[in-house]
Design a protein around this motif. Structure first.
Motif, PDB file in Angstrom:
ATOM      1  N   SER A  15      -3.533 -69.188 -65.827  1.00 18.11           N
ATOM      2  CA  SER A  15      -3.342 -68.557 -65.552  1.00 18.11           C
ATOM      3  C   SER A  15      -3.983 -67.472 -66.613  1.00 18.11           C
ATOM      4  N   SER A  16      -3.666 -66.218 -66.767  1.00 18.24           N
ATOM      5  CA  SER A  16      -4.173 -64.795 -67.697  1.00 18.24           C
ATOM      6  C   SER A  16      -4.020 -64.651 -68.460  1.00 18.24           C
ATOM      7  N   ARG A  18      -5.016 -61.094 -71.845  1.00 20.64           N
ATOM      8  CA  ARG A  18      -6.077 -60.228 -72.296  1.00 20.64           C
ATOM      9  C   ARG A  18      -5.716 -59.875 -73.429  1.00 20.64           C
ATOM     10  N   ARG A  65     -15.529 -66.959 -66.461  1.00 23.37           N
ATOM     11  CA  ARG A  65     -13.745 -66.650 -66.821  1.00 23.37           C
ATOM     12  C   ARG A  65     -13.318 -65.724 -67.215  1.00 23.37           C
ATOM     13  N   PHE A  66     -14.349 -65.720 -68.158  1.00 20.45           N
ATOM     14  CA  PHE A  66     -13.279 -64.211 -69.654  1.00 20.45           C
ATOM     15  C   PHE A  66     -14.534 -63.033 -69.136  1.00 20.45           C
ATOM     16  N   THR A  67     -13.726 -61.633 -69.573  1.00 26.22           N
ATOM     17  CA  THR A  67     -14.937 -60.382 -69.262  1.00 26.22           C
ATOM     18  C   THR A  67     -13.851 -59.548 -70.460  1.00 26.22           C
ATOM     19  N   GLN A  80     -10.223 -59.932 -71.202  1.00 28.34           N
ATOM     20  CA  GLN A  80      -9.947 -60.751 -70.264  1.00 28.34           C
ATOM     21  C   GLN A  80     -10.116 -62.497 -69.853  1.00 28.34           C
ATOM     22  N   MET A  81      -9.238 -63.001 -69.921  1.00 23.42           N
ATOM     23  CA  MET A  81      -9.351 -63.927 -69.830  1.00 23.42           C
ATOM     24  C   MET A  81      -8.576 -64.958 -68.709  1.00 23.42           C
ATOM     25  N   ASN A  82      -8.958 -65.039 -67.786  1.00 23.91           N
ATOM     26  CA  ASN A  82      -8.767 -65.649 -66.974  1.00 23.91           C
ATOM     27  C   ASN A  82      -8.813 -68.081 -66.316  1.00 23.91           C
ATOM     28  N   ASN A  83      -8.125 -67.657 -65.575  1.00 24.78           N
ATOM     29  CA  ASN A  83      -8.122 -69.528 -65.251  1.00 24.78           C
ATOM     30  C   ASN A  83      -8.026 -70.596 -66.545  1.00 24.78           C
ATOM     31  N   LEU A  84      -7.453 -69.789 -67.775  1.00 23.98           N
ATOM     32  CA  LEU A  84      -7.856 -70.640 -68.888  1.00 23.98           C
ATOM     33  C   LEU A  84      -7.287 -71.822 -68.548  1.00 23.98           C
TER      34      LEU A  84
END
Length: 121
Positions: A15-16, A18, A65-67, A80-84
């Motif tokens: 999940s993600s 922010r 994964r992170f932006t 923004q942290m995706n695909n944790l």
């Protein structure tokens, strides 16, 4: 310089979340901002940074994964942290310094209080 991190919480793997780092005054125009993290029982490590000019830099473990981004009108930097992943579990700190390098090597002039991210598998 004062930094206030927020947005941490619990999330499932994949999940993600922010994170936000609110800075005071004109900090974003005079300082680079970055995120570092410290997992339980481990040393603090660099995660991502954004320079005054907008250049970004990431640790290999989060690249793709992170932006990191910023909104100068709100004096806020976001992560923004995706695909944790489970291994992203840590207390996340935002940091500020006039030089990106100081953030990368974990010696910034300013640290904010951390925000806890817990990822369950």
């Amino acid at each position: 310089v004062q930094l206030q991190a927020s947005g941490g919480g619990s999330a499932q793997a994949g999940s993600s979340l922010r994170l936000s780092c609110a800075a005071d005054g004109r900090t974003l125009s005079t300082h680079a901002i970055g995120w570092c993290r410290q997992a339980p029982g481990k040393e603090r490590e660099f995660v991502a940074s954004i320079s005054r000019a907008g250049g970004t830099y990431y640790a290999d473990s989060v690249k793709g994964r992170f932006t990191i981004s910023r909104d100068n009108t709100k004096n806020t930097v976001y992560l923004q942290m995706n695909n944790l992943k489970y291994e992203d579990t840590a207390v996340y700190y935002c940091a500020a310094d006039r030089k990106v390098h100081s953030i990368v090597v974990l010696t910034p002039d300013y640290w904010g209080k951390g925000t806890l991210v817990t990822v369950s598998s």
